[in-house]
Design a protein around this motif. Structure first.
Motif, short mmCIF file in Angstrom:
data_model
loop_
_atom_site.label_atom_id
_atom_site.label_comp_id
_atom_site.label_asym_id
_atom_site.label_seq_id
_atom_site.Cartn_x
_atom_site.Cartn_y
_atom_site.Cartn_z
N PHE A 47 45.76 15.37 37.17
CA PHE A 47 47.11 15.87 37.46
C PHE A 47 47.34 17.18 36.74
O PHE A 47 47.85 18.15 37.33
N TYR A 48 46.97 17.25 35.47
CA TYR A 48 47.17 18.46 34.68
C TYR A 48 46.37 19.64 35.26
O TYR A 48 46.91 20.75 35.39
N MET A 49 45.11 19.42 35.59
CA MET A 49 44.28 20.49 36.13
C MET A 49 44.82 21.01 37.46
O MET A 49 44.86 22.22 37.70
N LEU A 50 45.25 20.12 38.32
CA LEU A 50 45.75 20.51 39.63
C LEU A 50 46.99 21.38 39.52
O LEU A 50 47.08 22.45 40.13
N ILE A 51 47.96 20.97 38.71
CA ILE A 51 49.21 21.72 38.56
C ILE A 51 48.96 23.04 37.83
O ILE A 51 49.52 24.09 38.20
N THR A 52 48.11 23.02 36.80
CA THR A 52 47.84 24.24 36.05
C THR A 52 47.14 25.28 36.90
O THR A 52 47.46 26.48 36.85
N LEU A 53 46.15 24.87 37.69
CA LEU A 53 45.47 25.80 38.58
C LEU A 53 46.42 26.40 39.61
O LEU A 53 46.37 27.59 39.91
N THR A 54 47.30 25.58 40.14
CA THR A 54 48.26 26.06 41.11
C THR A 54 49.21 27.07 40.48
O THR A 54 49.50 28.13 41.06
N THR A 55 49.68 26.77 39.27
CA THR A 55 50.61 27.67 38.58
C THR A 55 49.95 28.99 38.24
O THR A 55 50.53 30.07 38.45
N SER A 56 48.73 28.95 37.70
CA SER A 56 48.04 30.18 37.31
C SER A 56 47.73 31.06 38.51
O SER A 56 47.72 32.30 38.40
N SER A 57 47.50 30.46 39.66
CA SER A 57 47.23 31.26 40.86
C SER A 57 48.46 32.04 41.30
O SER A 57 48.34 33.05 42.00
N MET A 58 49.65 31.60 40.87
CA MET A 58 50.89 32.30 41.21
C MET A 58 51.32 33.29 40.13
O MET A 58 51.88 34.34 40.44
N THR A 59 51.06 32.98 38.86
CA THR A 59 51.56 33.83 37.77
C THR A 59 50.54 34.83 37.25
O THR A 59 50.91 35.73 36.49
N HIS A 60 49.28 34.72 37.64
CA HIS A 60 48.25 35.62 37.11
C HIS A 60 47.47 36.32 38.23
O HIS A 60 46.28 36.62 38.07
N GLN A 61 48.13 36.59 39.33
CA GLN A 61 47.48 37.33 40.40
C GLN A 61 47.26 38.79 39.97
O GLN A 61 48.05 39.35 39.21
N ARG A 62 46.20 39.39 40.48
CA ARG A 62 45.90 40.79 40.19
C ARG A 62 45.78 41.58 41.49
O ARG A 62 45.25 41.08 42.48
N MET A 63 46.28 42.80 41.44
CA MET A 63 46.19 43.70 42.57
C MET A 63 45.06 44.70 42.33
O MET A 63 44.88 45.18 41.20
N ASN A 64 44.27 45.00 43.36
CA ASN A 64 43.22 46.01 43.27
C ASN A 64 43.84 47.39 43.49
O ASN A 64 44.63 47.58 44.42
N SER A 65 43.48 48.33 42.64
CA SER A 65 43.99 49.69 42.77
C SER A 65 42.84 50.68 42.64
O SER A 65 41.91 50.45 41.85
N ALA A 66 42.92 51.77 43.41
CA ALA A 66 41.93 52.84 43.34
C ALA A 66 42.67 54.17 43.30
O ALA A 66 43.63 54.38 44.06
N TYR A 67 42.23 55.07 42.44
CA TYR A 67 42.87 56.38 42.29
C TYR A 67 41.83 57.48 42.50
O TYR A 67 40.68 57.36 42.05
N ARG A 68 42.28 58.54 43.15
CA ARG A 68 41.41 59.69 43.40
C ARG A 68 42.24 60.97 43.26
O ARG A 68 43.17 61.19 44.03
N PHE A 69 41.90 61.78 42.28
CA PHE A 69 42.61 63.03 42.04
C PHE A 69 41.75 64.19 42.54
O PHE A 69 40.56 64.28 42.24
N THR A 70 42.38 65.06 43.31
CA THR A 70 41.70 66.25 43.84
C THR A 70 42.56 67.47 43.57
O THR A 70 43.65 67.38 42.97
N LYS A 71 42.12 68.62 44.03
CA LYS A 71 42.88 69.85 43.86
C LYS A 71 44.23 69.78 44.56
O LYS A 71 45.21 70.37 44.12
N SER A 72 44.31 68.99 45.65
CA SER A 72 45.54 68.89 46.43
C SER A 72 46.58 67.99 45.78
O SER A 72 47.79 68.19 45.94
N GLY A 73 46.11 66.94 45.08
CA GLY A 73 47.06 66.02 44.48
C GLY A 73 46.45 64.67 44.16
O GLY A 73 45.25 64.56 43.88
N ILE A 74 47.28 63.64 44.24
CA ILE A 74 46.89 62.28 43.85
C ILE A 74 46.88 61.37 45.07
O ILE A 74 47.81 61.37 45.86
N GLU A 75 45.80 60.62 45.22
CA GLU A 75 45.74 59.58 46.24
C GLU A 75 45.60 58.23 45.54
O GLU A 75 44.90 58.09 44.54
N TYR A 76 46.25 57.25 46.15
CA TYR A 76 46.33 55.93 45.51
C TYR A 76 46.22 54.86 46.58
O TYR A 76 47.00 54.84 47.52
#
Length: 253
Positions: free
Chosen positions: A78-107
């Motif tokens: 019971f503990y493992m099931l609820i904890t895994l479910t909770t962590s999947s909602m509170t510890h999500q990560r977004m992938n980000s990529a940045y590229r700077f050129t002479k023209s400006g910033i792309e994200y």
């Protein structure tokens, strides 16, 4: 194939750099929690405590005829099931990529459905099910624990694997591009590894300026160098400050 959760994400084929023809002056990819981590951590801590209390309550109210070890296994499941479910909602990560050129910033920002989570759940469900079935040959009441623990994880796996709405919820692709002259303020966050930019642009189809913020997520100890690099491309009259930044944040510091 072993999981490598720390590997830098590759830019997905759904996203393309607008200024790919220009040389890259600076760029990196990173996985970051693009929300208020303090609130999320507090939520996880609260749920962890509540789940511990719930698991202990389950342990104190044994199923009639169940052995001590059976009740303990049910509580842990019971503990493992609820904890895994909770962590999947509170510890999500977004992938980000940045590229700077002479023209400006792309994200580029994207979130793809976590296939590793399916693999983890599938193996965890299978392993715990085998353990409970083996133990059920000693005590039949372990079959009850198998329904609560492995059964719950199996149900979660089927939901994640077969629900289109669930998969769409965890899939996003965004691309942004800004010219250096559109940046109106540069800030170094004092509380997170973030360089924050204010910008003012006229969106396609609009006849007015849109003013908002862009959070640039940096690797450890990188934000000072990133801010210095950006500063040399901005107009001298663009403010450069240090401030505590809350994510998501408003247009005011």
């Amino acid at each position: 194939m072993p999981l490598n959760l720390n590997r830098e994400p590759d830019l997905p084929p759904q996203l393309k750099w607008k200024c790919a023809h220009e040389p890259k002056l600076l760029g990196w990819t990173i996985r970051a929690r693009n929300y208020n981590t303090f609130v999320a951590n507090c939520m996880f801590a609260f749920m962890a405590v509540a789940t511990t209390g719930g698991a202990y309550t389950v342990y104190l109210h044994p199923i009639p005829g169940a052995e001590h070890i059976t009740q303990l296994a049910i509580s842990v499941g019971f503990y493992m099931l609820i904890t895994l479910t909770t962590s999947s909602m509170t510890h999500q990560r977004m992938n980000s990529a940045y590229r700077f050129t002479k023209s400006g910033i792309e994200y580029c920002e994207w979130k793809e459905f976590p296939q590793w989570a399916l693999t983890f759940l599938k193996w965890m469900t299978g392993i715990t099910a085998i353990i409970f079935i083996f133990m059920a040959t000693i005590d039949i009441t372990f079959l009850i624990g198998a329904l609560v623990g492995p059964g719950g994880m199996g149900l979660m796996y089927l939901t994640m694997a077969n629900s289109k709405n669930h998969r769409d919820l965890h899939t996003q692709y965004h691309h942004y591009a800004y010219k250096w002259k559109e940046i109106t303020q540069l800030a170094i966050a004092t509380n997170r590894e973030i360089v924050d930019l204010k910008y003012s642009v006229t969106q396609k189809g609009d006849n007015y300026k849109t003013n908002w913020n862009l959070n640039i997520y940096c690797k450890s100890n990188q934000k000072e160098n990133v801010a210095a690099f950006i500063k040399i491309h901005l107009s001298p009259d663009v403010p450069f400050i240090r401030a505590k930044i809350n994510v998501p944040l408003s247009t005011d510091y």
